[in-house]
Structures are given as C-alpha cells and as structure tokens.
Design an enzyme around this catalytic site. Structure first.
Site, PDB file in Angstrom:
ATOM      1  N   TYR A 153     -11.120  -7.655  -9.100  1.00 34.73           N
ATOM      2  CA  TYR A 153     -10.743  -8.250  -8.802  1.00 34.73           C
ATOM      3  C   TYR A 153      -9.606  -9.446  -9.433  1.00 34.73           C
ATOM      4  O   TYR A 153      -8.274  -8.984  -9.830  1.00 34.73           O
ATOM      5  CB  TYR A 153     -10.893  -9.396  -8.043  1.00 34.73           C
ATOM      6  CG  TYR A 153     -10.436 -10.722  -7.860  1.00 34.73           C
ATOM      7  CD1 TYR A 153      -9.671 -10.648  -6.233  1.00 34.73           C
ATOM      8  CD2 TYR A 153     -10.051 -11.689  -8.114  1.00 34.73           C
ATOM      9  CE1 TYR A 153      -8.634 -11.862  -6.052  1.00 34.73           C
ATOM     10  CE2 TYR A 153      -9.081 -12.636  -7.613  1.00 34.73           C
ATOM     11  CZ  TYR A 153      -8.742 -12.419  -6.767  1.00 34.73           C
ATOM     12  OH  TYR A 153      -7.714 -13.940  -5.961  1.00 34.73           O
ATOM     13  N   ILE A 186      -9.298 -21.522  -4.276  1.00 34.44           N
ATOM     14  CA  ILE A 186      -8.302 -22.479  -2.590  1.00 34.44           C
ATOM     15  C   ILE A 186      -9.708 -22.149  -2.286  1.00 34.44           C
ATOM     16  O   ILE A 186      -9.979 -21.312  -1.169  1.00 34.44           O
ATOM     17  CB  ILE A 186      -7.175 -21.901  -2.913  1.00 34.44           C
ATOM     18  CG1 ILE A 186      -5.773 -21.577  -3.670  1.00 34.44           C
ATOM     19  CG2 ILE A 186      -6.270 -22.510  -1.624  1.00 34.44           C
ATOM     20  CD1 ILE A 186      -5.622 -22.862  -4.418  1.00 34.44           C
TER      21      ILE A 186
END
Length: 253
Positions: A153, A186
C-alpha cells in the site's frame, strides 16, 4: 466563495462510500455533473440516489478499475454521459496491507495502473480547455507508518505521488493541473479504521496518539480539499501533494 464549478463534468472512481462518496457529494453540491464507479452495486446505487437528489447528471457504473477493459468502458460511457470531462479523481485502492504476490499485484493494478490508464485516457478530452486531475494517495506514501506494515500500500501510494508530480509538469502546457491528496487516518462506518477500532484497539489507540489533533479525520474533510483543488480557484496549484491529516505526517517534505 463561488468555486466556479457549476456545469463541469467529473469522473470519480471508487465513489460508493468513504472518501470517494464524500468527494462526489461535495462536487454535486457545487453543481458538477458526475460519473462514478465502484465494485459493489448496492452501495453504488445508494450513492447514485443521493447524488440525483442534487439535480446534477449522474452516471453510476459497476466497475473494477483494476481491469483495464472494464475501466476503458466506464471512461467511455462517462464521456458520453457528461459531454465534457473537466475533472478526474482517481480514488480507488486495493488497500494492500499484506506482503504477498497477490496483494502487490492488486495494489499495482488498482492504486497505480488504474490511475495511469485513466489519466492517459482523459487527457486528450481535457486538452482543448484544460482540466484538473487529482490522485488520492496517502500519508503512508510519504513516510513509514505502523512499523513498516502495509508495504505494498505504502509503496504504490509513493509511486502515485511521484507520478502525479511528473504528469503535472508534462501536462502543464495543455493547462491540465495534476495534484495528489494524501489523507491521513480517516474513519467512517465500515471503513478500515472503524474495523480496526473494533478488532485491534491497541493499534487504533497507537495511531490516534500520533495525530496532534487527537482524532481521526472525516471523509468530508478530504473531500473539501479535493473540491478546492479541482476548481479554477486553485488555478496556480499543480504538482502538489497535499496532506490532509491533522498533522499526522511529521516530515518536512
């Protein structure tokens, strides 16, 4: 402030929930016509219904952007539906948190190559009047987090930031701006940090402790930054990687 976006056309990938959905809703609120896609149909249709309530034109299509043919079909249909494509937001991610061959392949295909392919496709559509391309990266692409986990990632997000900066220079003569947004952690219902909160509270608390503002971010806070960068009000901003993270990223660059 009038962001001068009404009537423009935007493509947002992976827009059925979380950050992508928030971006689509914020753009629709500015009067932007939208083409969105996602892999899951139920959430996609729910988001489509919300967008249609704003009165803008909406195309919502099931699409796995990691498959080149499917992405091409979606982009072609988007151009037909919108007429003009002024904004592209590449938001899709495979969230590759493992370190095996399948995770790396998915991360490269979804996070990086899909953005490259979409950018390459829409650029000629923007060439006559300019446009804005925004790559959704991550602060994980700017420094090492979580003891080095999520290598795939982080690596593809770093590559996406580099790609954004390179294409910003290459496309500047065509008045096409390219920027990257690097969200921090988030949280939203059903999202990664919501799941971590319930399944690995020590990790959640450790990450939370590293955010100076003392809380996780919200998708809408990322969306607000994206919509500004997409607008003519940001006409002198290109080649930037903007962290939206409450101070989570600690590096000087």
């Amino acid at each position: 402030m009038d962001l001068q976006l009404k009537g423009k056309g935007a493509i947002v990938t992976a827009a059925s929930k979380g950050i992508g959905k928030a971006i689509a809703l914020r753009l629709a609120g500015e009067g932007v016509n939208l083409a969105i896609c996602a892999r899951g149909e139920d959430a996609l249709r729910a988001t489509e219904a919300e967008l249609r309530q704003t009165g803008v034109t909406v195309l919502a299509q099931v699409c796995d952007v990691g498959q080149a043919d499917a992405l091409d079909r979606f982009l072609d249909d988007a151009k037909k539906a919108l007429g003009s494509v002024d904004i592209l937001v590449n938001n899709a991610s495979a969230f590759g948190l493992a370190d095996d061959e399948a995770t790396w392949t998915a991360s490269v295909n979804v996070d990086l190559l899909a953005a490259v392919r979409a950018t390459r496709t829409v650029t000629p559509w923007m060439a006559s009047s300019g446009g804005s391309i925004i790559q959704i990266a991550s602060v994980s692409g700017m420094e090492v987090f979580f003891g080095g986990s999520g290598t795939a990632y982080a690596s593809v997000k770093a590559a996406l930031i580099s790609y954004s900066k390179s294409t910003a220079e290459a496309l500047a003569p065509q008045k096409i701006r390219v920027n990257a947004i690097a969200p921090g952690s988030i949280e939203f219902p059903g999202g990664i940090w919501d799941r971590v909160k319930g399944g690995n509270r020590p990790l959640y608390d450790a990450v939370l402790g590293g955010i100076p503002w003392g809380r996780m971010g919200r998708p809408e806070e990322v969306a607000d930054a994206v919509v500004f960068l997409a607008s003519p009000r940001a006409s002198w901003i290109t080649g930037v990687c903007l962290a939206v993270d409450g101070g989570q990223h600690k590096g000087n660059f």
